[in-house]
Scaffold this motif. Structure first.
Motif, PDB file in Angstrom:
ATOM      1  N   LYS C 106       0.849  -1.204   0.000  1.00  0.00           N
ATOM      2  CA  LYS C 106       0.000   0.000   0.000  1.00  0.00           C
ATOM      3  C   LYS C 106       0.878   1.246   0.000  1.00  0.00           C
ATOM      4  CE  LYS C 106      -4.452  -0.640   2.175  1.00  0.00           C
ATOM      5  NZ  LYS C 106      -4.784  -2.045   2.129  1.00  0.00           N
ATOM      6  N   ARG C 107       0.451   2.263  -0.777  1.00  0.00           N
ATOM      7  CA  ARG C 107       1.242   3.505  -0.787  1.00  0.00           C
ATOM      8  C   ARG C 107       0.997   4.295   0.490  1.00  0.00           C
ATOM      9  NH1 ARG C 107      -1.945   7.527  -5.117  1.00  0.00           N
ATOM     10  NH2 ARG C 107      -3.814   6.257  -5.297  1.00  0.00           N
ATOM     11  N   VAL C 108       2.068   4.788   1.076  1.00  0.00           N
ATOM     12  CA  VAL C 108       1.971   5.601   2.293  1.00  0.00           C
ATOM     13  C   VAL C 108       3.050   6.691   2.253  1.00  0.00           C
ATOM     14  CG1 VAL C 108       1.165   3.648   3.695  1.00  0.00           C
ATOM     15  CG2 VAL C 108       3.582   4.205   3.642  1.00  0.00           C
ATOM     16  N   ASN C 109       2.885   7.692   3.121  1.00  0.00           N
ATOM     17  CA  ASN C 109       3.905   8.731   3.290  1.00  0.00           C
ATOM     18  C   ASN C 109       4.896   8.262   4.351  1.00  0.00           C
ATOM     19  OD1 ASN C 109       1.094  10.722   3.059  1.00  0.00           O
ATOM     20  ND2 ASN C 109       2.746  10.939   1.592  1.00  0.00           N
ATOM     21  N   SER C 110       6.114   7.998   3.947  1.00  0.00           N
ATOM     22  CA  SER C 110       7.078   7.447   4.910  1.00  0.00           C
ATOM     23  C   SER C 110       7.533   8.475   5.938  1.00  0.00           C
ATOM     24  CB  SER C 110       8.285   6.851   4.186  1.00  0.00           C
ATOM     25  OG  SER C 110       8.971   7.843   3.453  1.00  0.00           O
ATOM     26  N   CYS C 111       7.217   9.748   5.719  1.00  0.00           N
ATOM     27  CA  CYS C 111       7.618  10.774   6.687  1.00  0.00           C
ATOM     28  C   CYS C 111       6.712  10.773   7.908  1.00  0.00           C
ATOM     29  CB  CYS C 111       7.630  12.162   6.045  1.00  0.00           C
ATOM     30  SG  CYS C 111       5.994  12.846   5.710  1.00  0.00           S
ATOM     31  N   LEU C 112       5.526  10.193   7.792  1.00  0.00           N
ATOM     32  CA  LEU C 112       4.572  10.269   8.899  1.00  0.00           C
ATOM     33  C   LEU C 112       4.371   8.926   9.592  1.00  0.00           C
ATOM     34  CD1 LEU C 112       1.760  12.806   7.935  1.00  0.00           C
ATOM     35  CD2 LEU C 112       3.752  13.111   9.391  1.00  0.00           C
ATOM     36  N   THR C 113       5.410   8.120   9.593  1.00  0.00           N
ATOM     37  CA  THR C 113       5.327   6.906  10.393  1.00  0.00           C
ATOM     38  C   THR C 113       6.690   6.658  11.018  1.00  0.00           C
ATOM     39  OG1 THR C 113       4.619   4.605  10.433  1.00  0.00           O
ATOM     40  CG2 THR C 113       5.858   5.300   8.487  1.00  0.00           C
ATOM     41  N   PHE C 114       6.687   6.219  12.243  1.00  0.00           N
ATOM     42  CA  PHE C 114       7.960   5.866  12.872  1.00  0.00           C
ATOM     43  C   PHE C 114       8.377   4.492  12.363  1.00  0.00           C
ATOM     44  CE2 PHE C 114       6.232   8.733  16.288  1.00  0.00           C
ATOM     45  CZ  PHE C 114       7.142   9.759  16.082  1.00  0.00           C
ATOM     46  N   ALA C 115       9.650   4.331  12.109  1.00  0.00           N
ATOM     47  CA  ALA C 115      10.138   3.067  11.555  1.00  0.00           C
ATOM     48  C   ALA C 115       9.804   1.892  12.477  1.00  0.00           C
ATOM     49  CB  ALA C 115      11.643   3.157  11.312  1.00  0.00           C
ATOM     50  N   VAL C 116       9.856   2.117  13.792  1.00  0.00           N
ATOM     51  CA  VAL C 116       9.572   1.003  14.717  1.00  0.00           C
ATOM     52  C   VAL C 116       8.154   0.468  14.539  1.00  0.00           C
ATOM     53  CG1 VAL C 116      11.168   1.629  16.571  1.00  0.00           C
ATOM     54  CG2 VAL C 116       8.880   2.616  16.552  1.00  0.00           C
ATOM     55  N   MET C 117       7.271   1.313  14.056  1.00  0.00           N
ATOM     56  CA  MET C 117       5.884   0.877  13.896  1.00  0.00           C
ATOM     57  C   MET C 117       5.726  -0.102  12.737  1.00  0.00           C
ATOM     58  SD  MET C 117       4.123   4.620  14.419  1.00  0.00           S
ATOM     59  CE  MET C 117       2.461   4.087  14.017  1.00  0.00           C
ATOM     60  N   GLN C 118       6.763  -0.215  11.907  1.00  0.00           N
ATOM     61  CA  GLN C 118       6.655  -1.070  10.718  1.00  0.00           C
ATOM     62  C   GLN C 118       7.320  -2.429  10.924  1.00  0.00           C
ATOM     63  OE1 GLN C 118       4.524  -0.065   8.741  1.00  0.00           O
ATOM     64  NE2 GLN C 118       4.431   2.021   9.567  1.00  0.00           N
ATOM     65  N   GLU C 119       7.581  -2.773  12.161  1.00  0.00           N
ATOM     66  CA  GLU C 119       8.171  -4.063  12.513  1.00  0.00           C
ATOM     67  C   GLU C 119       7.579  -5.202  11.662  1.00  0.00           C
ATOM     68  OE1 GLU C 119      10.424  -4.989  14.913  1.00  0.00           O
ATOM     69  OE2 GLU C 119      10.130  -7.115  14.488  1.00  0.00           O
ATOM     70  N   GLY C 120       8.482  -5.919  10.984  1.00  0.00           N
ATOM     71  CA  GLY C 120       8.053  -7.096  10.230  1.00  0.00           C
ATOM     72  C   GLY C 120       7.405  -6.810   8.880  1.00  0.00           C
ATOM     73  N   LYS C 121       7.300  -5.524   8.526  1.00  0.00           N
ATOM     74  CA  LYS C 121       6.595  -5.187   7.274  1.00  0.00           C
ATOM     75  C   LYS C 121       7.529  -5.254   6.058  1.00  0.00           C
ATOM     76  CE  LYS C 121       2.607  -3.990   9.175  1.00  0.00           C
ATOM     77  NZ  LYS C 121       2.329  -2.638   9.630  1.00  0.00           N
ATOM     78  N   GLU C 122       6.887  -5.407   4.901  1.00  0.00           N
ATOM     79  CA  GLU C 122       7.635  -5.369   3.639  1.00  0.00           C
ATOM     80  C   GLU C 122       7.525  -3.979   3.044  1.00  0.00           C
ATOM     81  OE1 GLU C 122       6.611  -8.271   0.731  1.00  0.00           O
ATOM     82  OE2 GLU C 122       6.916  -9.941   2.146  1.00  0.00           O
ATOM     83  N   ILE C 123       8.677  -3.382   2.841  1.00  0.00           N
ATOM     84  CA  ILE C 123       8.700  -2.008   2.334  1.00  0.00           C
ATOM     85  C   ILE C 123       9.341  -1.998   0.950  1.00  0.00           C
ATOM     86  CG2 ILE C 123       9.731   0.273   2.730  1.00  0.00           C
ATOM     87  CD1 ILE C 123       9.529  -0.731   5.823  1.00  0.00           C
TER      88      ILE C 123
END
Lengths: 327, 753, 207
Positions: C106-123
């Motif tokens: 899914k497209r998202v703005n990477s500036c408005l999420t903390f990296a720790v919140m993406q634990e285990g995600k595929e970027i």
């Protein structure tokens, strides 16, 4: 941005416990508003409770209502078949907000809890009672083009920026919350507050309470609905004024009506008197004009937002015309 | 013809060749100034003042200094001294007079958010946090930030005072203010707010002192040489010791034409910590310290005969500037030369406010002036009940009424014709509000733009490598128009080589000198230098080939018959002719064959002709009568810009300028709360740059006839005319749709309900 | 760049910190005050190390085990720590779209999420879109239609454009314009971007 402690509970109770016992803790879900505010020093939580692991993103229909989990993403809700079928006004309002990317991040709970976009709230060098109680309202005699014409106080004239909430208040939604003292239901119209003397409080959530879902009762508003958002560019901007209009029309007579406005008050602004002025009347521009007149009673403008006294009623008429498909 | 030339067709001048750096841009491999990885790199964050005028009484830095990872907190109290601050007079580019802000020089505050400290830390997060801990107390003075309240303070810029012949000096042709006695006359005031360049790339710099007297900066700038000179002067070191790299520039639109406080702050910080320092502005800081199109008030008086002949125009303007620099632009120039009016008066003034210095923004001055002039033309046409296109034709001039000289070329009538046809001008109704599409009111409008066809001097190096490829080097920059692509096409055409054999290198101050990328003059200047360098290279190759063993066949041929092959030279009309590079190089005792030339505007053409490029924008708008929303539905921008080197990139520029014009007309304006002297709309949510949904399918058309007097290529320049005239075209269309004449931009819904 | 850069061992840093700290008890039980301790100038340099937490991310098919501050946004992690500068910072507030990446498609703005919140995600970032030397059809189309000028918003436009087609929001010019409005192009190459998206959509290739 200051350092903060980060936790990611997998149980709702753990999240609520953590939130309840620490006044410096904040919930983070989509993060699209909170992180923005943290970067600018407007909000400085010392603990973030990431609730994305909680199972709160379902969209389902139960009994006579649609229930949307607090973690359902704005984009997902806007495209959800059930929502499109039962509550198309909500889908329209969601799609009018932000951008496709932000809608993929922002949650339903976060959307209703987003803070005002007032310039003075956002700049820590300027006074703002909402950000720093007692510092004064910069907007009152300042650049108040985006500001309220209803329900403001001399402490705060900010508006609530959500589009989704305008549709939800029109649709008689209920906010489901869970807190240290258990669960409770808050009618959407009572969820947000007017600024009064405590503009720092946007909502009636108590310390430690978590929004878990929103419930929308079924109604006959599936065909004649329209969300009109007037803004300074064609997309991706906050509303100058927005209108959520829903009509139930039978034989050109308005059987039932829902009407609410955004961009005009500290909360999504339900227009119950104007609704009454619509019901039982023919769906004509004349009827809509009369309702708009009723809707504007009590409105008062400031130096730079006097245009809203005209734009708001015009937008109501236009939204109703579109909803009713009256040319 | 040679095989090479056959292949090169796709890269010849005029062809819509794909950009040479396209692949780098679509893969994310193009490196912008903040993206270089240097060992020991650290991060700097600026702290801005919270008052507009006064002095710093006390600045608390102890908390920041003790925060994790912090290497330095620099203020006026402990900043390394910048030697040039004592006597520095000029910024990188004329004609701004005054002295650029001397960052951390003393405790004076002259605009709100002026940098008062810079915090350096090992990570961005730590630098940002520590910066939030710096607190200052001030002795505050009363500030002035409102132009309209200070119009009376407007003054003649220093250079006009010194030189009455300066283009900024008061101008009179015929009788002064003759419009007052005209048959049909109008008098109107026009206002544009401050507009921000807001390129997508934040202003960024990496400053690296490679030795105590040797500085390298990776900097977002439109002028690598100007920047090199400015910093060499600042630090009292030889120009050769300052290296400026700007390989990719993520948009600029003029704000890279001046050097700004953050650049010097980063250089100071790098000096202080002895490590390379990266400093990236926040979006808010992009509003407060890197220039903007100045808030400008204008007044036009105009008169015409009943049959539509202009008799007089008076055009006055007051634009804002800072208290420390006199920023000026040519707001009134086109009023002097565009139409036949026998009586023209112009008066240009600036007013100093407690704000940061403005800088040229795309179509500088002219775009501002055109809003007033082209709106007034539409108002007069309406007053005369004339079609606005017809009114312009009746006042069309085939010589420059400013100086009596002929135009070098002027194909504006052709532009009118192409544009009117394609927009469907015949559907326009003279009576406003007479065309509808559903509930929406439909209006048509036009606006004319013009900008001087400037050419400067540039040096150029051309190198033939052993592989038979050619490398060109120039210290020009590419902020987006596709400079490298155009240059490769010019070289390919001149040398008869396929474009893939040519590399154009730019954005580096160690390359041969070129002017800044500004004023629509890059192809005029640098393109001419490419052509000259390629001709010089071919001549040198001809000489060298002639001197090789068996070189008689080359000496008998002409330089233009030389064909560059892999490993050897040949001749177009004699494929058997062969001169090996190894032989060429051996006799020259060099690793590669190279030439460096200087290309200058030559001859007396500049004295004989008036040189301008022209555009006309035709638009169709829809206006919602109840909500006042305006949607631009059709745009056709036509230009007489001389030879078009690349239809694809040139067309893109035209459409991009028109999108900028949509912003100028409908959405953009930065607002200061004068009580605090501080911007309140300072991010991309509050300051509305047009988005996809604001831009219809744009169209463009070029006359594409060479101007032989500007340079041998016949180019005149595109960047500025792409926007100049677009805002009034929209304002005029809104009038045609609604009958409402909006003289203060932007035309937001509130103004139309 | 090393896909798994060496990071200080989190637990070890924590142990060192606890050993050194004079506020052992308070810190062990209420980590919040660590930060206040930092503000009060006590052991702040160590406190900062203590605040790093481990995160696993899959970025463009590479698995990363990182130790980062929770306040690090995904955008800053990509640009400042992993050398993936193709993702751009244009505003840092979710107002321009230059930082658009795909998270779990899914497209998202990477500036408005903390990296720790993406634990285990595929970027997926722009660097991960092409397959080796073969550009993604959207990248090809952007070059062909000249869907950019300065190139700075381009990675975000392309990531967003790919998602726009995948989502089924490229049905008409107007729909594309609406659903691409979260990506600002100040150079104004909008018409060409729309043309590129239409071509990819019309071409029917799998995107």
């Amino acid at each position: 941005m200051n350092q903060f402690q980060y936790m990611r509970p997998t149980k709702q109770k753990a999240a609520i416990d953590a939130l309840a016992k620490d006044p410096n803790a904040k919930i983070i879900a989509g993060g699209t508003n909170l992180i923005d505010l943290m970067k600018r020093g407007v909000m400085t939580p010392l603990k973030l409770i990431d609730i994305n692991k909680l199972p709160l993103n379902k969209i389902e229909h139960e009994g006579n209502s649609t229930r949307i989990g607090a973690l359902a993403l704005n984009g997902a809700v806007a495209e959800d078949k059930l929502v499109l079928e039962k509550q198309p006004l909500l889908a329209q309002a969601l799609n009018a907000g932000a951008s496709a990317q932000l809608r993929n991040m922002a949650t339903v709970g976060g959307n209703m809890l987003q803070r005002t976009r007032c310039h003075y709230f956002y700049d820590t060098a300027l006074p703002c009672n909402k950000r720093e109680p007692g510092s004064g309202c910069g907007a009152l005699e300042g650049y108040n083009r985006m500001h309220a014409i209803f329900g403001f106080s001399d402490k705060c004239i900010a508006v609530h920026p959500s589009d989704m909430s305008v549709a939800l208040v029109a649709l008689d939604a209920t906010v489901l919350v869970s807190g240290p003292k258990g669960d409770r239901r808050i009618p959407f119209a009572e969820f947000h507050r007017l600024p009064g003397d405590t503009p720092q409080q946007d909502t009636n959530l108590a310390q430690g309470e978590l929004v878990t879902a929103v419930e929308i009762p079924d109604a006959a508003f599936t065909k004649h609905v329209h969300y009109l958002k007037v803004r300074e560019r064609a997309s991706y901007a906050f509303a100058l004024v927005s209108v959520a209009a829903a009509l139930s029309i039978d034989n050109n007579t308005i059987k039932d009506a829902r009407l609410a406005m955004g961009g005009v008050a500290h909360k999504p602004w339900r227009l119950t008197e104007a609704e009454k002025a619509l019901i039982g009347k023919p769906a004509t521009e004349e009827t809509f004009r009369q309702a708009a007149e009723v809707a504007m009673r009590g409105a008062k403008a400031f130096k730079y937002n006097a245009y809203k006294l005209k734009l708001a009623p015009n937008s109501i008429v236009q939204a109703l015309k579109t909803a009713a498909a009256v040319a | 013809m040679s095989e090479q030339l056959q292949k090169s067709q796709s890269g010849a001048i005029g062809e819509p060749m794909n950009r040479v750096d396209g692949r780098l841009k679509v893969t994310g491999a193009a490196k912008y100034s903040a993206e270089y990885e240097l060992p020991n790199l650290v991060h700097a964050v600026l702290v801005g003042s919270t008052i507009a005028k006064g002095s710093i009484k006390n600045i608390e830095t102890r908390q920041a200094e003790r925060a994790p990872g912090v290497l330095a907190v620099i203020t006026h109290l402990n900043s390394p001294k910048v030697p040039g601050f004592a006597e520095r007079d000029h910024p990188a580019e004329p004609p701004t007079a005054g002295q650029p802000l001397r960052v951390f020089h003393d405790n004076k505050v002259v605009f709100n958010d002026q940098p008062i400290a810079v915090v350096v830390a090992d990570t961005l997060e730590r630098a940002r946090y520590a910066a939030s801990l710096v607190k200052a107390q001030y002795d505050q003075d009363k500030h002035q930030t409102n132009l309209e309240a200070n119009l009376g303070q407007g003054y003649l810029p220093a250079q006009a005072k010194k030189n009455p012949k300066s283009p900024l000096a008061d101008y009179q042709r015929g009788e002064a203010d003759a419009y007052k006695n005209g048959a049909t006359k109008l008098e109107a005031e026009y206002v544009i707010p401050s507009e921000m360049h807001n390129p997508m790339e934040l202003q960024s710099i990496i400053a690296h002192w490679e030795a105590p007297d040797r500085l390298t900066v990776y900097d977002k700038t439109q002028a690598v040489i100007g920047t090199q000179r400015a910093f060499a002067k600042d630090w009292g070191i030889p120009e050769a010791n300052v290296k400026v790299i700007a390989t990719f520039v993520g948009g600029a639109f003029g704000n890279g034409l001046h050097n700004w406080p953050h650049e010097t702050a980063a250089i100071i910080a790098a000096k202080k910590v002895g490590r390379p320092v990266k400093l990236v502005l926040t979006r808010e800081q992009m509003f407060t310290m890197v220039g903007y199109r100045p808030y400008t008030w204008q007044k036009i008086g105009m008169s015409a005969t009943p049959d539509g002949k202009l008799t007089a125009i008076t055009h006055e303007s007051v634009g804002q500037t800072s208290t420390y620099e006199q920023f000026t632009e040519s707001t009134l120039q086109q009023t002097r030369m565009m139409y036949t009016a026998p009586n023209v008066t112009t008066r240009y003034r600036i007013a100093s406010l407690d704000v940061s210095t403005p800088v040229w923004m795309r179509g500088p001055g002219e775009a501002t002036g055109a809003f007033a002039l082209e709106s007034a033309m539409d108002e007069m046409a309406h007053a005369l009940n004339l079609d606005p296109l017809e009114f312009r034709l009746r006042n069309y001039t085939d010589t420059d009424p400013d100086n009596g000289k002929p135009w070098s070329t002027k194909y504006l009538k052709e532009c009118f014709q192409m544009g009117a046809e394609r927009i469907g001008w015949s559907n326009r109704k003279q009576q406003p509000g007479s065309v509808k599409s559903g509930e929406w009111l439909v209006g048509y409008g036009m606006g004319v733009g013009t900008f001087g066809a400037h050419r400067g001097s540039a040096k150029m190096k051309a190198i033939l490598t052993k592989k038979g490829t050619v490398v060109l080097q120039s210290a020009t920059t590419d902020i987006g128009p596709g400079t490298g692509t155009a240059m490769v096409q010019i070289a390919a055409t001149t040398l008869g080589l396929p474009p893939e054999k040519i590399t154009f290198q730019l954005g580096n101050s160690t390359f041969p000198t070129a002017p800044s990328q500004g004023g629509s003059s890059t192809v005029n200047t640098v393109g001419a230098a490419v052509q000259d360098a390629c001709i010089a290279l071919r001549e040198k190759l001809h000489q060298l080939a002639a001197a090789t063993p068996n070189g008689q066949v080359f000496s008998a041929a002409k330089p233009e018959d030389i064909v560059i092959m892999e490993g050897h030279l040949s001749l177009a009309n004699d494929k058997l002719a062969k001169a090996a590079y190894s032989d060429l190089l051996r006799q020259n005792n060099e690793a590669e064959v190279e030439v460096t030339i200087e290309s200058k505007p030559g001859g007396s053409d500049r004295d004989k002709y008036s040189m301008y490029s022209y555009s006309v924008h035709f638009v169709q708008v829809h206006v919602q009568p109840l909500t006042g929303e305006v949607r631009v539905k059709k745009v056709i921008s036509c230009a007489d810009a001389g030879t078009i080197v690349n239809q694809k990139t040139a067309g893109n520029q035209m459409m991009g300028g028109a999108v900028g014009g949509i912003g100028m007309a409908l959405t953009e304006g930065a607002v200061i709360d004068d009580r605090y002297g501080r911007y309140v709309t300072k991010d991309l949510a509050d300051y509305h740059v047009p988005v996809h949904a604001d831009a219809p399918n744009m169209e463009f058309a070029f006359v594409n006839k060479p101007d032989p007097h500007v340079n041998a290529l016949g180019t005149k320049g595109i960047g500025e005319i792409a926007i100049i005239g677009m805002a009034p075209a929209i304002a005029n269309a809104v009038f045609n749709a609604t009958g409402k004449r909006i003289r203060e931009l932007p035309i937001t819904p509130d103004k139309l309900i | 760049m090393n896909p798994e850069p060496e990071q200080p061992n989190h637990d070890e840093a924590r142990r060192t910190f606890l050993k050194q700290s004079s506020l052992l008890t308070a810190l062990a039980f209420t980590p919040g005050p660590v930060l206040q301790a930092a503000a009060a100038e006590i052991d702040e340099k160590v406190a900062a190390v203590f605040e790093k937490i481990p995160v696993r991310l899959d970025i463009n098919g590479h698995k990363h085990k990182l130790s980062i501050e929770p306040r690090t946004t995904l955008l800053d992690l990509l640009r400042e720590q992993l050398g993936l500068t193709g993702t751009k910072k244009g505003c840092d507030y979710g107002q321009c779209g230059a930082c658009t990446v795909h998270i779990d498609g899914k497209r998202v703005n990477s500036c408005l999420t903390f990296a720790v919140m993406q634990e285990g995600k595929e970027i997926t970032t722009i660097e991960g879109l092409a397959k080796g030397d073969d550009l993604h059809p959207m990248q090809e189309a952007f070059i062909k239609h000249d869907g950019f000028q300065c190139g700075y918003c381009t990675p975000g436009q392309i990531m967003s454009a790919v998602a726009c087609v995948r989502e089924g929001h490229a049905g008409s010019e107007d729909e594309i314009r609406e659903f691409m409005s979260g990506n600002i192009c100040r150079c104004g190459a909008y018409s060409n971007i729309v043309a590129a998206i239409q071509e990819v959509k019309g071409g029917g290739q799998k995107v």
